[in-house]
Design a protein around this motif. Structure first.
Motif, PDB file in Angstrom:
ATOM      1  N   HIS A  23       0.535 -23.113  36.286  1.00 27.76           N
ATOM      2  CA  HIS A  23       1.434 -23.235  37.437  1.00 27.76           C
ATOM      3  C   HIS A  23       1.196 -22.103  38.432  1.00 27.76           C
ATOM      4  N   ARG A  24       0.936 -20.898  37.908  1.00 33.14           N
ATOM      5  CA  ARG A  24       0.648 -19.777  38.807  1.00 33.14           C
ATOM      6  C   ARG A  24      -0.631 -20.043  39.613  1.00 33.14           C
ATOM      7  N   TRP A  25      -1.667 -20.536  38.929  1.00 30.58           N
ATOM      8  CA  TRP A  25      -2.922 -20.821  39.626  1.00 30.58           C
ATOM      9  C   TRP A  25      -2.735 -21.924  40.671  1.00 30.58           C
ATOM     10  N   GLN A  26      -1.860 -22.877  40.410  1.00 28.03           N
ATOM     11  CA  GLN A  26      -1.601 -23.927  41.398  1.00 28.03           C
ATOM     12  C   GLN A  26      -0.990 -23.342  42.663  1.00 28.03           C
ATOM     13  N   VAL A  27      -0.084 -22.364  42.488  1.00 28.13           N
ATOM     14  CA  VAL A  27       0.492 -21.697  43.652  1.00 28.13           C
ATOM     15  C   VAL A  27      -0.587 -20.928  44.410  1.00 28.13           C
ATOM     16  N   VAL A  28      -1.455 -20.265  43.679  1.00 30.23           N
ATOM     17  CA  VAL A  28      -2.544 -19.503  44.300  1.00 30.23           C
ATOM     18  C   VAL A  28      -3.442 -20.423  45.114  1.00 30.23           C
ATOM     19  N   HIS A  29      -3.778 -21.590  44.578  1.00 32.17           N
ATOM     20  CA  HIS A  29      -4.647 -22.532  45.277  1.00 32.17           C
ATOM     21  C   HIS A  29      -4.002 -23.052  46.569  1.00 32.17           C
ATOM     22  N   GLU A  38      -6.662 -16.939  49.190  1.00 28.35           N
ATOM     23  CA  GLU A  38      -7.857 -17.784  49.313  1.00 28.35           C
ATOM     24  C   GLU A  38      -9.045 -17.217  48.533  1.00 28.35           C
ATOM     25  N   GLU A  39      -9.232 -15.894  48.616  1.00 26.77           N
ATOM     26  CA  GLU A  39     -10.362 -15.289  47.908  1.00 26.77           C
ATOM     27  C   GLU A  39     -10.159 -15.336  46.405  1.00 26.77           C
ATOM     28  N   VAL A  40      -8.933 -15.126  45.968  1.00 32.25           N
ATOM     29  CA  VAL A  40      -8.642 -15.116  44.534  1.00 32.25           C
ATOM     30  C   VAL A  40      -8.807 -16.509  43.936  1.00 32.25           C
ATOM     31  N   SER A  41      -8.445 -17.534  44.675  1.00 36.77           N
ATOM     32  CA  SER A  41      -8.484 -18.888  44.133  1.00 36.77           C
ATOM     33  C   SER A  41      -9.895 -19.319  43.752  1.00 36.77           C
ATOM     34  N   SER A  42     -10.894 -18.746  44.424  1.00 39.49           N
ATOM     35  CA  SER A  42     -12.279 -19.113  44.102  1.00 39.49           C
ATOM     36  C   SER A  42     -12.703 -18.588  42.737  1.00 39.49           C
ATOM     37  N   LEU A  43     -11.954 -17.658  42.161  1.00 39.79           N
ATOM     38  CA  LEU A  43     -12.296 -17.087  40.858  1.00 39.79           C
ATOM     39  C   LEU A  43     -11.777 -17.921  39.696  1.00 39.79           C
ATOM     40  N   HIS A  44     -10.985 -18.918  39.997  1.00 37.48           N
ATOM     41  CA  HIS A  44     -10.390 -19.713  38.920  1.00 37.48           C
ATOM     42  C   HIS A  44     -11.429 -20.641  38.302  1.00 37.48           C
ATOM     43  N   ASP A  45     -11.641 -20.524  37.006  1.00 43.41           N
ATOM     44  CA  ASP A  45     -12.567 -21.400  36.289  1.00 43.41           C
ATOM     45  C   ASP A  45     -11.889 -22.175  35.180  1.00 43.41           C
ATOM     46  N   GLY A  46     -10.563 -22.142  35.149  1.00 49.06           N
ATOM     47  CA  GLY A  46      -9.831 -22.850  34.104  1.00 49.06           C
ATOM     48  C   GLY A  46      -9.590 -22.028  32.859  1.00 49.06           C
ATOM     49  N   LEU A  47     -10.253 -20.877  32.745  1.00 49.35           N
ATOM     50  CA  LEU A  47     -10.107 -20.038  31.556  1.00 49.35           C
ATOM     51  C   LEU A  47      -9.665 -18.618  31.890  1.00 49.35           C
ATOM     52  N   ARG A  48      -9.844 -18.206  33.119  1.00 47.63           N
ATOM     53  CA  ARG A  48      -9.541 -16.822  33.493  1.00 47.63           C
ATOM     54  C   ARG A  48      -8.036 -16.596  33.541  1.00 47.63           C
ATOM     55  N   ASP A  49      -7.573 -15.515  32.901  1.00 46.24           N
ATOM     56  CA  ASP A  49      -6.165 -15.137  32.982  1.00 46.24           C
ATOM     57  C   ASP A  49      -5.871 -14.592  34.366  1.00 46.24           C
ATOM     58  N   ILE A  50      -4.762 -15.015  34.920  1.00 42.51           N
ATOM     59  CA  ILE A  50      -4.447 -14.614  36.289  1.00 42.51           C
ATOM     60  C   ILE A  50      -4.144 -13.124  36.387  1.00 42.51           C
ATOM     61  N   GLU A  51      -3.753 -12.524  35.251  1.00 38.42           N
ATOM     62  CA  GLU A  51      -3.475 -11.086  35.247  1.00 38.42           C
ATOM     63  C   GLU A  51      -4.719 -10.248  35.544  1.00 38.42           C
ATOM     64  N   THR A  52      -5.896 -10.821  35.377  1.00 38.86           N
ATOM     65  CA  THR A  52      -7.140 -10.072  35.613  1.00 38.86           C
ATOM     66  C   THR A  52      -7.526 -10.017  37.089  1.00 38.86           C
ATOM     67  N   VAL A  53      -6.858 -10.801  37.948  1.00 41.08           N
ATOM     68  CA  VAL A  53      -7.233 -10.830  39.360  1.00 41.08           C
ATOM     69  C   VAL A  53      -6.064 -10.534  40.299  1.00 41.08           C
ATOM     70  N   LEU A  54      -4.835 -10.517  39.782  1.00 41.80           N
ATOM     71  CA  LEU A  54      -3.670 -10.228  40.616  1.00 41.80           C
ATOM     72  C   LEU A  54      -2.887  -9.059  40.042  1.00 41.80           C
ATOM     73  N   THR A  55      -2.180  -8.354  40.920  1.00 37.37           N
ATOM     74  CA  THR A  55      -1.347  -7.226  40.493  1.00 37.37           C
ATOM     75  C   THR A  55      -0.030  -7.761  39.928  1.00 37.37           C
ATOM     76  N   PRO A  56       0.704  -6.948  39.152  1.00 40.64           N
ATOM     77  CA  PRO A  56       2.013  -7.394  38.637  1.00 40.64           C
ATOM     78  C   PRO A  56       2.988  -7.797  39.744  1.00 40.64           C
ATOM     79  N   ASP A  57       2.956  -7.098  40.885  1.00 44.55           N
ATOM     80  CA  ASP A  57       3.854  -7.461  41.986  1.00 44.55           C
ATOM     81  C   ASP A  57       3.508  -8.838  42.546  1.00 44.55           C
TER      82      ASP A  57
END
Length: 401
Positions: A353-359, A365-384
């Motif tokens: 659901h978080r990745w859907q919001v990002v997309h 926009e830049e972060v959404s290109s890193l989504h491969d279906g397996l990457r944890d969103i915590e590795t590309v976004l800050t806690p805030d």
């Protein structure tokens, strides 16, 4: 007997051959690396085959002058001149016609080799040529190697290796980016010519041990093998030298322990054996490592999709997915999620659901290109950022019972 050959205890001739083959292998591996990096491996083939007419002409000339036609130094000079002419022919055809380099190499290679075979036939019909043994230079011939032959081979190999180490920086630069090298004052054509000269020297030095046909393998296989083990060019050079030297020494030792086996072909077969080992067992680029990475990726995909199915109350039918979930303690063998599985499934679904919001958001926009279906969103976004996305999603959703 093989152990005695490895420890140089099989006699004078076997020791000469082993040391000479090791030095030749080191210089050939290091020199061939720059051909490999420059993607011009076929040039070595043209150079090696172009040496044959020079061998024949040098023999005839030495006999006509009353000398020994089998003198190794004279044969090497003749082969070097012939190979240099062949190299110049390849370059002239490439520059002054519309033919590609591989076509020019094929034409020169076949013409020079054919001329060399004709000369060998003529020599065999000469009185002094019947015992010349020049055909041994095709595949190498180490039987009866003299001390002066070994000194010539060792000296030539050592000088070639020293020149390669001296010129390695411009050759590496041209191999990776010829335009950049030209922009800082390095002439790529001149560097290519020097590289070809070094390859020619190795080819000529290796005539006695490996032969003009098989020297190409000793120039190309070691750097190709070394490439499996490292990504850094300087290490490829070093590893290629080690692989070439080891191939030469082991091949000579095997040949010495079984005298009926020819030294040159055995050296090449040992070199190819090291290539096969590297092909399958290199830690990063080997077939086994690639297979294990694929299995690991497959495992992660099955677990991820299984968790998402459990989170949405959907049955899991894939036997492999069920086995992997059960092995991780996330589900029972019948596909029913455990408590740990419910928690992991809820986190996986919330991550989706978080990745859907990002997309959907132009801010990510830049972060959404890193989504491969397996990457944890915590590795590309800050806690805030994640907290802001969670506010849009709302409260957590549990896995249905």
């Amino acid at each position: 007997m093989f152990l005695e050959a490895l420890t140089l205890q099989l006699g004078y001739n076997a020791t000469l051959v082993a040391v000479g083959a090791a030095l030749l292998g080191i210089s050939a591996g290091v020199t061939g690396t720059f051909l490999f990096l420059r993607k011009r491996a076929l040039v070595a083939d043209a150079i090696s085959h172009a040496t044959l007419p020079g061998v024949g002409i040098a023999f005839i000339a030495m006999v006509a002058l009353g000398g020994d036609g089998r003198n190794l130094a004279g044969l090497m000079v003749g082969s070097a001149l012939s190979a240099w002419i062949g190299l110049l022919c390849v370059q002239a055809i490439t520059r002054r016609t519309r033919l590609a380099e591989d076509s020019a190499i094929g034409a020169v290679l076949s013409a020079f080799f054919g001329f060399g075979v004709v000369l060998l036939t003529v020599i065999q019909n000469m009185q002094a040529g019947r015992q010349a043994g020049l055909d041994g230079l095709l595949l190498g011939s180490t039987a009866g190697m003299l001390m002066q032959d070994a000194v010539i081979i060792a000296t030539g190999g050592a000088l070639t290796l020293a020149l390669v180490l001296l010129l390695r920086r411009p050759m590496t630069m041209v191999a990776f980016d010829a335009d950049y090298a030209r922009s800082i004052g390095v002439d790529p054509d001149r560097v290519d010519l020097m590289t070809m000269g070094l390859v020619l020297a190795v080819t000529v030095v290796g005539l006695k041990i490996v032969g003009l046909i098989l020297i190409v393998a000793l120039l190309i296989i070691p750097p190709v093998t070394a490439r499996f083990w490292t990504e850094r060019s300087e290490r490829v050079v070093a590893y290629a030298g080690v692989i070439g030297g080891l191939s030469g020494f082991l091949g000579a030792a095997i040949s010495a322990s079984a005298p009926a086996l020819p030294t040159g072909p055995i050296i090449v077969l040992v070199c190819f054996g090291l290539f096969v080992i590297s092909l399958f067992f290199a830690p990063e680029r080997g077939v086994l490592a690639a297979y294990l990475r694929h299995r690991q990726f497959q495992r992660r995909v099955h677990i991820r999709q299984g968790l998402l199915a459990l989170a949405q109350g959907q049955p899991v039918y894939e036997p492999l997915t069920i086995r992997l979930l059960a092995r991780e303690g996330l589900a029972r063998p019948d596909g029913i999620p455990t408590e740990a599985g419910r928690a992991r499934a809820a986190r996986a679904l919330r991550d989706e659901h978080r990745w859907q919001v990002v997309h959907r958001s132009p801010d990510y926009e830049e972060v959404s290109s890193l989504h491969d279906g397996l990457r944890d969103i915590e590795t590309v976004l800050t806690p805030d950022q994640i907290a802001e996305i969670d506010d849009r999603i709302g409260g957590p959703r549990e896995v249905p019972a």
